[in-house]
Motif scaffolding. Structure first.
Motif, mmCIF file in Angstrom:
data_model
loop_
_atom_site.group_PDB
_atom_site.id
_atom_site.type_symbol
_atom_site.label_atom_id
_atom_site.label_comp_id
_atom_site.label_asym_id
_atom_site.label_seq_id
_atom_site.Cartn_x
_atom_site.Cartn_y
_atom_site.Cartn_z
ATOM 1 N N TYR A 1 -27.896 -53.424 -16.459
ATOM 2 C CA TYR A 1 -28.444 -53.656 -16.577
ATOM 3 C C TYR A 1 -29.980 -53.646 -17.556
ATOM 4 C CZ TYR A 1 -26.629 -58.544 -16.924
ATOM 5 O OH TYR A 1 -25.559 -59.303 -16.984
ATOM 6 N N GLU A 2 -29.943 -52.194 -16.489
ATOM 7 C CA GLU A 2 -31.296 -51.074 -16.904
ATOM 8 C C GLU A 2 -30.721 -49.817 -17.215
ATOM 9 O OE1 GLU A 2 -34.283 -50.678 -14.801
ATOM 10 O OE2 GLU A 2 -34.027 -52.729 -14.542
ATOM 11 N N MET A 3 -29.176 -50.116 -17.691
ATOM 12 C CA MET A 3 -28.892 -48.714 -18.440
ATOM 13 C C MET A 3 -29.224 -49.349 -20.021
ATOM 14 S SD MET A 3 -28.003 -46.172 -17.952
ATOM 15 C CE MET A 3 -27.060 -45.031 -18.818
ATOM 16 N N MET B 1 -28.963 -42.427 -12.660
ATOM 17 C CA MET B 1 -28.075 -43.849 -12.709
ATOM 18 C C MET B 1 -26.986 -43.578 -13.346
ATOM 19 S SD MET B 1 -30.101 -47.756 -14.737
ATOM 20 C CE MET B 1 -31.268 -47.270 -14.703
ATOM 21 N N LYS B 2 -26.452 -42.918 -14.133
ATOM 22 C CA LYS B 2 -25.347 -43.015 -14.497
ATOM 23 C C LYS B 2 -24.736 -42.497 -13.609
ATOM 24 C CE LYS B 2 -22.370 -40.452 -17.961
ATOM 25 N NZ LYS B 2 -22.128 -38.891 -19.114
ATOM 26 N N THR B 3 -24.585 -41.490 -12.963
ATOM 27 C CA THR B 3 -24.164 -40.459 -11.846
ATOM 28 C C THR B 3 -23.705 -41.163 -10.842
ATOM 29 O OG1 THR B 3 -25.215 -38.315 -12.344
ATOM 30 C CG2 THR B 3 -24.498 -38.652 -10.045
ATOM 31 N N PHE C 1 -28.590 -50.380 -4.360
ATOM 32 C CA PHE C 1 -28.728 -49.213 -5.103
ATOM 33 C C PHE C 1 -29.505 -49.244 -6.250
ATOM 34 C CE2 PHE C 1 -23.976 -49.340 -3.781
ATOM 35 C CZ PHE C 1 -24.118 -47.974 -3.161
ATOM 36 N N SER C 2 -30.244 -50.841 -6.019
ATOM 37 C CA SER C 2 -31.113 -50.915 -6.988
ATOM 38 C C SER C 2 -32.262 -49.746 -6.492
ATOM 39 C CB SER C 2 -31.714 -51.964 -7.520
ATOM 40 O OG SER C 2 -30.599 -53.491 -8.213
ATOM 41 N N TRP C 3 -32.269 -50.195 -5.345
ATOM 42 C CA TRP C 3 -33.404 -49.648 -4.378
ATOM 43 C C TRP C 3 -33.411 -47.767 -4.849
ATOM 44 C CZ3 TRP C 3 -33.341 -46.100 -0.920
ATOM 45 C CH2 TRP C 3 -34.155 -45.540 -0.041
ATOM 46 N N LEU C 4 -32.027 -47.460 -4.933
ATOM 47 C CA LEU C 4 -32.200 -46.098 -4.587
ATOM 48 C C LEU C 4 -32.030 -45.378 -5.969
ATOM 49 C CD1 LEU C 4 -30.204 -43.566 -3.905
ATOM 50 C CD2 LEU C 4 -28.332 -43.844 -4.109
ATOM 51 N N CYS C 5 -31.783 -45.984 -7.264
ATOM 52 C CA CYS C 5 -32.425 -45.634 -8.637
ATOM 53 C C CYS C 5 -33.417 -45.431 -8.792
ATOM 54 C CB CYS C 5 -31.666 -47.037 -9.620
ATOM 55 S SG CYS C 5 -29.538 -46.695 -9.392
ATOM 56 N N ASP C 6 -33.984 -46.335 -8.105
ATOM 57 C CA ASP C 6 -35.600 -46.473 -8.262
ATOM 58 C C ASP C 6 -36.586 -44.958 -7.209
ATOM 59 O OD1 ASP C 6 -36.156 -48.905 -10.152
ATOM 60 O OD2 ASP C 6 -36.868 -49.945 -7.592
ATOM 61 N N ARG C 7 -35.500 -44.998 -6.431
ATOM 62 C CA ARG C 7 -35.853 -43.379 -6.010
ATOM 63 C C ARG C 7 -35.713 -42.355 -6.197
ATOM 64 N NH1 ARG C 7 -38.209 -47.428 -4.935
ATOM 65 N NH2 ARG C 7 -39.882 -47.078 -2.344
ATOM 66 N N CYS C 8 -33.962 -42.527 -7.204
ATOM 67 C CA CYS C 8 -33.699 -41.289 -7.671
ATOM 68 C C CYS C 8 -33.587 -41.651 -9.046
ATOM 69 C CB CYS C 8 -32.572 -41.187 -7.258
ATOM 70 S SG CYS C 8 -31.830 -40.585 -5.504
#
Length: 262
Positions: free
Chosen positions: A177-179, A124-126, A113-120
């Motif tokens: 943590y990213e948010m 992140m909230k979604t 999911f960290s990788w997915l957030c980088d791609r999308c």
């Protein structure tokens, strides 16, 4: 025997930690040769001002509360998993394997999911909300299995539900943590991370103090964890997707405006 094994494990962990600490002191650079991103090269607030700044950020406090009550409750429940499941015929060894699979699935999910957030970028909230819906459903599944068999109890069903809960919950941890870093930018990431860790430990500590009450039983543990996730969903709904750091990296905001945004 168990005490000797635990002591041996602690010595091994201390040895690894000491080697890593020595490697950091001798070799690890204070910063990379070139900044990994535009936001990384931006001047940050000093630590004293940062602590005062985060206290006034309502969105961060909302995120901290959501993270603390859920990860704290889930982490505390995972620590006493054998106690929670023992009335249902799950012994300590099997509970240990359940916890192991739960953690492994969570580690793999964290990476994915960290990788997915980088791609999308910007979603992140979604993704976080989807993970928490899954965590709520899987926790409800466990709770209803343990509560008078509303859902028929079986070992296979229990394994699936617990592994899924670990996947959804621990998969969301790095996103919190990213948010927090996005919401508080240009506050140093160390400050926002510290606040999140403190919140998680605080609520986990409260969870682990409750079993000390005589006669409290074990059924409340899963209900408390389920309640934490149910209460977190409205908090996530009020959380704004404020990606200040991402806008800087994408060149959508100049450095002089960074500190003025909430």
């Amino acid at each position: 025997m168990n005490a000797e094994q635990i002591l041996r494990l602690m010595y091994i962990e201390a040895g690894f930690a000491g080697v890593l600490c020595l490697a950091v002191v001798l070799h690890f650079p204070s910063r990379p040769k070139t900044p990994p991103s535009l936001s990384a090269s931006t001047e940050r607030m000093d630590y004293k001002a940062s602590f005062l700044a985060v206290l006034g950020k309502g969105q961060l406090l909302l995120l901290v509360l959501c993270s603390g009550i859920t990860i704290g409750a889930f982490g505390g429940w995972g620590m006493v998993l054998d106690v929670s499941l023992s009335p249902h015929g799950i012994q300590q060894v099997e509970a240990g394997w359940l916890g192991f699979y739960m953690l492994v699935s969570g580690c793999c999910a964290s990476l994915f999911f960290s990788w997915l957030c980088d791609r999308c970028s910007g979603h992140m909230k979604t993704i976080l909300a989807m993970l928490y819906v899954g965590a709520t459903v899987s926790t409800a599944w466990i709770t209803l299995m343990l509560w008078h068999g509303v859902i028929p109890f079986s070992t296979v069903s229990l394994y699936v539900a617990i592994i899924l809960s670990g996947l959804f919950v621990n998969g969301a941890v790095p996103l919190f943590y990213e948010m927090a870093a996005e919401i508080t930018f240009p506050v140093p990431e160390a400050i926002s991370s510290t606040v999140l860790v403190w919140s998680n430990c605080f609520f986990s500590g409260i969870f682990l103090l409750v079993p000390m009450i005589p006669g409290v039983g074990t059924l409340w543990m899963t209900w408390c964890t389920l309640g934490a996730f149910l209460s977190s969903l409205p908090l996530l709904a009020f959380l704004r997707g404020n990606y200040q750091r991402l806008r800087v990296d994408q060149g959508q905001q100049d450095h002089g405006q960074q500190g003025q945004q909430e």
